[in-house]
Enzyme design. Structure first.
Site, PDB file in Angstrom:
ATOM      1  N   HIS A   1      46.171  27.892  46.105  1.00 33.54           N
ATOM      2  CA  HIS A   1      47.609  27.655  45.936  1.00 33.54           C
ATOM      3  C   HIS A   1      48.031  26.248  46.339  1.00 33.54           C
ATOM      4  O   HIS A   1      49.202  26.012  46.652  1.00 33.54           O
ATOM      5  CB  HIS A   1      48.406  28.696  46.725  1.00 33.54           C
ATOM      6  CG  HIS A   1      48.297  30.072  46.150  1.00 33.54           C
ATOM      7  ND1 HIS A   1      49.162  30.563  45.192  1.00 33.54           N
ATOM      8  CD2 HIS A   1      47.398  31.051  46.371  1.00 33.54           C
ATOM      9  CE1 HIS A   1      48.806  31.794  44.858  1.00 33.54           C
ATOM     10  NE2 HIS A   1      47.734  32.112  45.559  1.00 33.54           N
TER      11      HIS A   1
ATOM     12  N   HIS B   1      37.704  40.925  52.520  1.00 35.68           N
ATOM     13  CA  HIS B   1      38.015  39.578  52.059  1.00 35.68           C
ATOM     14  C   HIS B   1      37.541  38.583  53.115  1.00 35.68           C
ATOM     15  O   HIS B   1      36.993  38.974  54.147  1.00 35.68           O
ATOM     16  CB  HIS B   1      39.515  39.426  51.786  1.00 35.68           C
ATOM     17  CG  HIS B   1      39.829  38.583  50.585  1.00 35.68           C
ATOM     18  ND1 HIS B   1      39.563  37.228  50.545  1.00 35.68           N
ATOM     19  CD2 HIS B   1      40.378  38.890  49.385  1.00 35.68           C
ATOM     20  CE1 HIS B   1      39.939  36.748  49.378  1.00 35.68           C
ATOM     21  NE2 HIS B   1      40.423  37.736  48.642  1.00 35.68           N
TER      22      HIS B   1
ATOM     23  N   ASP C   1      42.564  40.413  39.584  1.00 33.76           N
ATOM     24  CA  ASP C   1      41.824  41.069  38.514  1.00 33.76           C
ATOM     25  C   ASP C   1      41.432  42.487  38.935  1.00 33.76           C
ATOM     26  O   ASP C   1      40.930  42.673  40.048  1.00 33.76           O
ATOM     27  CB  ASP C   1      40.540  40.296  38.215  1.00 33.76           C
ATOM     28  CG  ASP C   1      40.801  38.920  37.646  1.00 33.76           C
ATOM     29  OD1 ASP C   1      40.867  38.796  36.412  1.00 33.76           O
ATOM     30  OD2 ASP C   1      40.914  37.963  38.438  1.00 33.76           O
TER      31      ASP C   1
END
Length: 411
Positions: A17, A104, A357
């Site tokens: 980002h 993650h 996704d």
């Protein structure tokens, strides 16, 4: 480290980002005709927002070459390329300031650096792979133009839906089992990117692709995710690429056996969990007399009648198709509420926001191709350097037994 390669060195930069992502390439041969039009197609295949099977993040991933190219030709100096981030939404990740996302990299990055990107996955995001894909497009053009080397990757399974030969080896049924493998080798030898891109899943088997599509849609509708495998084949690779053991001189470039270098490259891709070369795990269940690849004359040169080795023996390419399979886990960030804990250890429930996704496989195929191209480009330049140095020597007195020409000496 953010650098990959020895002679063809690729350094990526940028986060998910920030303002953009990009790459610096060192070691590209001068004189290669190159423009953004050569790089863009693979970036377009990789980009988000392609279909309902991928993240809705709308990025065009338009690349600009900033250096190393003049009047359409590479100069041999560092090539710099940048792709802007245009559809960032860092505010989607506010709740994740308190929770490390299950499976993650939030927690592990914090432990390593004592700080972390507060929006998205930072460097662990798949946005980082844009630089790899851009660099690979340069390598791919050189490999195709100079050696006709082709790299094609495709989705071979999603969840339990597969297009691969699945029959187990049974004593006494070698013939039918071997026919399945021959059919698979034929598929690998002939599959094209056009066939792969003929459907949204990027599976060249249309019937299997439709079943895979339905499995991905089912995961998406449940705010869940699903993983699978990607098969990749490298064709027209000359024999002799790769090193027999490893490079002892620097830790940064320790692994140079071809299959080990490919494994290193593939397992550096986000969400990868496994790597199999040639027959892979299936080869552990096959007796040696079936699994060995006998030598035969093919098109006037020595080759093998089967290819369980996957085109590599002793860490070095043998001239046959190199093929391997990469396993991708189900995407870690999902919309289902998950019981977990905050960074301070307080129990809670995380319902992840953001755009992700339901299955990474359709967009991962060009990334797998890209890492294969980077490996081959680097090892090819090393082999060309070795051959150029060797060609300067007078070899007239070398005994035939050392060059594999003993039969000629007997005659």
């Amino acid at each position: 480290m953010s650098t990959f390669g020895t002679l063809f060195r690729v350094t990526t930069f940028g986060e998910s980002h920030c303002k953009g992502v990009g790459v610096i390439i060192d070691g590209c041969p001068p004189g290669l005709k190159l423009s953004e039009d050569d790089v863009q197609p693979q970036l377009t295949r990789r980009r988000p927002g392609q279909s309902d099977l991928t993240t809705p993040r709308d990025e065009k991933d338009k690349v600009t070459i900033y250096s190393g190219v003049e009047k359409g030709y590479t100069l041999g100096t560092p090539i710099g390329m940048i792709v802007p981030n245009e559809d960032q939404r860092p505010h989607d990740y506010g709740e994740m300031d308190y929770y490390p996302r299950p499976s993650h990299a939030d927690w592990t990055y914090l432990q390593k650096y004592a700080v972390k990107a507060s929006s998205g996955g930072g460097r662990s995001s798949a946005r980082e792979t844009i630089g790899r894909v851009a660099a690979s497009a340069v390598a791919e053009k050189y490999l195709k133009q100079c050696f006709n080397i082709e790299v094609v990757a495709f989705v071979s399974s999603v969840g339990n839906v597969t297009m691969e030969p699945m029959s187990d080896y049974e004593e006494g049924h070698e013939d039918s089992w071997l026919e399945n493998w021959k059919s698979w080798w034929n598929t690998l030898h002939n599959v094209t990117r056009e066939q792969v891109d003929s459907n949204l899943v990027r599976c060249p088997d249309e019937a299997a692709a439709e079943r895979m599509k339905q499995r991905i849609i089912r995961a998406k509708d449940a705010n869940d995710s699903i993983g699978g495998t990607i098969q990749c084949v490298i064709r027209n690779l000359p024999p002799g690429l790769g090193e027999p053991v490893f490079d002892k001189y620097t830790l940064q470039f320790l692994i140079h056996r071809l299959e080990a270098k490919l494994a290193h490259a593939m397992l550096s891709i986000p969400a990868t969990k496994s790597f199999e070369i040639g027959s892979g795990l299936a080869g552990t269940r096959i007796p040696g007399h079936v699994h060995n690849d006998p030598y035969v004359m093919k098109d006037g040169k020595l080759g093998t009648s089967s290819n369980f080795s996957g085109g590599i023996q002793g860490g070095i390419s043998n001239g046959e198709d190199v093929y391997f399979k990469v396993g991708f886990k189900s995407v870690a960030t999902i919309g289902i509420p998950q019981p977990t804990a905050t960074y301070s250890g307080k129990a809670g429930v995380l319902e992840a926001k953001g755009r992700h996704d339901p299955c990474v496989l359709p967009r991962a195929a060009p990334i797998v191709e890209s890492m294969a191209n980077l490996v081959i480009m680097d090892l090819l330049l090393q082999q060309l350097a070795r051959k150029s140095a060797s060609d300067l020597l007078d070899k007239a007195g070398i005994p035939k037994v050392l060059t594999g020409n003993l039969e000629q000496e007997k005659k």
